[in-house]
Design a protein around this motif. Sequence first.
Motif, short mmCIF file in Angstrom:
data_model
loop_
_atom_site.label_atom_id
_atom_site.label_comp_id
_atom_site.label_asym_id
_atom_site.label_seq_id
_atom_site.Cartn_x
_atom_site.Cartn_y
_atom_site.Cartn_z
N VAL A 305 1.66 9.17 0.85
CA VAL A 305 0.34 8.58 1.03
C VAL A 305 -0.04 8.67 2.50
CG1 VAL A 305 -1.11 6.53 0.76
CG2 VAL A 305 0.74 6.97 -0.88
N LEU A 306 -1.21 9.26 2.77
CA LEU A 306 -1.71 9.41 4.14
C LEU A 306 -2.99 8.62 4.31
CD1 LEU A 306 -1.29 13.29 4.59
CD2 LEU A 306 0.40 11.50 4.99
N ASP A 307 -3.19 8.06 5.49
CA ASP A 307 -4.42 7.34 5.83
C ASP A 307 -5.33 8.30 6.58
OD1 ASP A 307 -6.43 5.72 6.97
OD2 ASP A 307 -5.10 3.99 7.06
N ALA A 308 -6.45 8.66 5.95
CA ALA A 308 -7.35 9.65 6.55
C ALA A 308 -8.04 9.11 7.79
CB ALA A 308 -8.39 10.10 5.52
N ARG A 309 -8.19 7.79 7.88
CA ARG A 309 -8.90 7.21 9.02
C ARG A 309 -8.08 7.31 10.30
NH1 ARG A 309 -9.37 1.73 5.77
NH2 ARG A 309 -7.22 2.44 5.50
N THR A 310 -6.77 7.15 10.18
CA THR A 310 -5.90 7.16 11.36
C THR A 310 -5.08 8.43 11.48
OG1 THR A 310 -4.10 6.08 10.14
CG2 THR A 310 -5.71 4.64 11.24
N GLY A 311 -4.99 9.22 10.40
CA GLY A 311 -4.13 10.39 10.41
C GLY A 311 -2.66 10.02 10.38
N GLN A 312 -2.33 8.88 9.76
CA GLN A 312 -0.96 8.40 9.76
C GLN A 312 -0.40 8.31 8.33
OE1 GLN A 312 -1.29 4.61 11.77
NE2 GLN A 312 -1.16 5.54 13.81
N VAL A 313 0.93 8.34 8.25
CA VAL A 313 1.62 8.20 6.96
C VAL A 313 1.66 6.72 6.59
CG1 VAL A 313 3.75 8.62 5.70
CG2 VAL A 313 3.01 10.24 7.44
N VAL A 314 1.23 6.41 5.38
CA VAL A 314 1.25 5.03 4.88
C VAL A 314 2.50 4.78 4.06
CG1 VAL A 314 0.04 3.36 3.42
CG2 VAL A 314 -1.26 4.91 4.87
N SER A 315 2.91 5.78 3.27
CA SER A 315 4.11 5.65 2.45
C SER A 315 4.77 7.02 2.35
CB SER A 315 3.77 5.12 1.06
OG SER A 315 4.93 5.07 0.25
N TYR A 316 6.10 7.03 2.40
CA TYR A 316 6.87 8.28 2.37
C TYR A 316 8.07 8.05 1.47
CZ TYR A 316 8.98 12.57 4.37
OH TYR A 316 9.51 13.82 4.58
N VAL A 317 7.98 8.52 0.23
CA VAL A 317 9.10 8.41 -0.71
C VAL A 317 9.49 9.83 -1.10
CG1 VAL A 317 9.94 7.42 -2.87
CG2 VAL A 317 8.16 6.22 -1.57
N GLY A 318 10.49 10.36 -0.42
CA GLY A 318 10.88 11.75 -0.63
C GLY A 318 11.59 12.00 -1.95
N ASN A 319 12.08 10.92 -2.58
CA ASN A 319 12.78 11.04 -3.85
C ASN A 319 13.18 9.65 -4.31
OD1 ASN A 319 14.11 12.28 -6.07
ND2 ASN A 319 14.83 13.93 -4.75
N ILE A 320 13.49 9.50 -5.58
CA ILE A 320 14.07 8.24 -6.06
C ILE A 320 15.50 8.20 -5.57
CG2 ILE A 320 14.68 6.88 -8.09
CD1 ILE A 320 11.73 7.09 -7.60
#
Length: 793
Positions: A305-320
């Motif tokens: 999940v990326l935040d388009a307003r800030t250009g930052q990562v909101v959530s990073y789940v590369g795998n279970i």
Amino acid sequence: MNKTPKAFLISDIICFALLLVFLFSLPTKLFKSPTSFVIEANNGNLLSAAIASDGQWRFPVADSVPVKFKDCIIAFEDKRFYNHFGIDFLAMSRAMRQNFKAKSVVSGGSTLTMQVIRLSRKQDRTIWQKLLEVILALRLELKYSKEEIIGLYAANAPFGSNVVGLEAASWRYYGRDAKTLSWGEMATLAVLPNSPSLVRPGKNSARLIKKRNDLLDKLAKLKYIDQSTANLSKLEPVPGKPLPLPQNAPHLLNRFKAERASLEINSTRIKSTLNEDIQLKINSILKRYNNRYRANDINNTSALVLDARTGQVVSYVGNIYQPENADLQSHVDMIKAPRSPGSTLKPLLYASMLNDGFILPHTLIPDIPTQIAGYSPQNYDLGYDGAISADKALSRSLNIPAVKMLQQYNYERFYDKLKKLGIGTLNQPADHYGLSLILGGSEVTMWDLANTYMGMVRTLNHFNTYKGLYNPDDYKQATYFTSDKKEEKDYQRTSFLDHGAIWATFNAMEEVMRPGDEGLWEQFSSSQRVAWKTGTSFGFRDAWAVGLTPNYIVCVWVGNADGEGRPGLVGIEAAAPVLFDIFKLLPNGKWFETPKTKLKKIKVCKQSGYKAGENCPDVAEELVPTAGEKTAVCPFHKLIHLDRTGTYRVTDQCESVTSMQHKSWFILPPAMEYYYKIKNSDYKSLPPFMTGCENNGGNNVMELIYPKNGAIVYIPLELDGTRGKIVLNAAHRNQNSKIYWHIDNEYVATTTNYHQLAVSPVPGKHTLTLVDENGERLVQFFTVLDKEKKQKD
């Protein structure tokens, strides 16, 4: 006796040398032991940590030390810490008296400053080493503030087992941040560096409790806390077996470990941009779906999940994350893994064609059986529409129209556009991918895909902010850690994709076909407007869903890290439900503003979607990207001449011009018409020519649907071992006409109405000739592969 000038000079030199030795006696970097890699959420809470390379849990020095720990450690170790310069002579003299009286070492007398020096040097405790510690402690006090010194102590003191430092100890023994510990818990940790062996599960608990309680009483005596607080704190249990540290973002932690050097970050700790609450909830969502998919041997799921307003990562789940089961390969970060993108690149082609003036949003695209240089794409439903508007072809994710569009746009041009947009996994030349590029014939990463769509969102969001100009930095990759770097403002008049093309693309993506009759619609109910696209790779190996709003970009991948395909592993069924559950977590907002100055009202033919020509009877004004003015005029509306009754087509050879009716007619090529009229009952075929009138229509009355001219075909064997057949398929404008089929100038058969013919020609090149009852001819060529050659290939 007076000293000579020479003696004074020698003594000055000696003093100066001693001063230099003192000033440079302290190493530039006091502690050189490796530290654990630590990822914090944007609120400062711990998300994940990895043990240091020497097998110790040792966090980097924190920015601040909790007040409770300062009070506890000062009361326990060095109550005059703020009043001395590194050496407490009163404590040292007291320790010397006690040790002399006991004839053994019962008291140390070292200050916290001296203990920092001892921890950094790790030398045997001799008299000479003690003297050196005194000198270095004085030097340490000159270089560092009291707060920095106590911070160094808190970060490097031993807390038992392989735990070093207060922060690691707090998480290992209590499972919480040190700032949240109670007085009883903090007092327990404060006594450990003095005797770290006290925290052995099931052992020494009585000694640990006594030392803690003595410290609590001392804190009350020194007025840090009242006695009632001390008494209540004594009732708290002491820690037992060390607890595992949180692993809520393990794949981002590994990414940081791999990229730290290139990011030029000195510390092994970063405060990430991740939202802790959203990260934990997405972890939970993915686990829930993964438990369901495991029944079908689908083992891996990831989301970004990326935040388009800030250009930052909101959530990073590369795998279970399931380290207990190595066979599931949950350690693989699927956000970084190159995979086939399925149909997720189709919106980028649609936007590129709008941007470069190749199509309008509703331009009709052929959807008929297609063979291009031996490549035969198929739609997912194996059906054909004959012709379909570009936006509906996108929303339905039809493959054949996408290939036709890429053929028109040129795959080399699209290849270059993808590279400019940020797809960094195109390592082969454009010819290696060819037209399959649009159907998942290349590889992309979730990271690149999400960042590309974020660049488009940011470009459109900044339409008013940048007053219609473009900032190339909008396509910069998202950041996952906080940084002081400011975004550069280098405005330009053009960009990879203009505002109008992006706006029209997102509108088309909002209409993506969602589940309806399957009874899954409730899963997709959402209070927000979402533009989204799914994708499924060849062999059902990857299921994708990417969605966006003005605020967020969400990308989901479901599959197996080892590339094993599974039935039912398709984007709409496996990835899309996850996507919309994630969007339910994200705050709603306004939809994109219409970039009016980057759109132009033009007259569009309603039936064909092309720019209206003089023969288009039904015209509408539509807002289209400004490049739409360069598109072709409608090629399907043509003026035909009918007899006075309007029943037959005529020419001036059989009907006077004054008696003719001149009418605009929507005419598709025969192959497109053949399928189009099946799904469009209002389509009117061309009237036949009046008897006696010459047909000036040329060969446009017939079209071979399969095989295409120059095609290479292979005839397989049947189950019983006999040679199979190929089905030749043709379309004729006159549904009731007859077609006479010839192969290599030999008559084969006659067909009426439905022109299909099963034949089994010998290997080699063949000439196929079609003749209708009016003498119209169509001649094409095809080659049949030899069985042995096919097997070698």
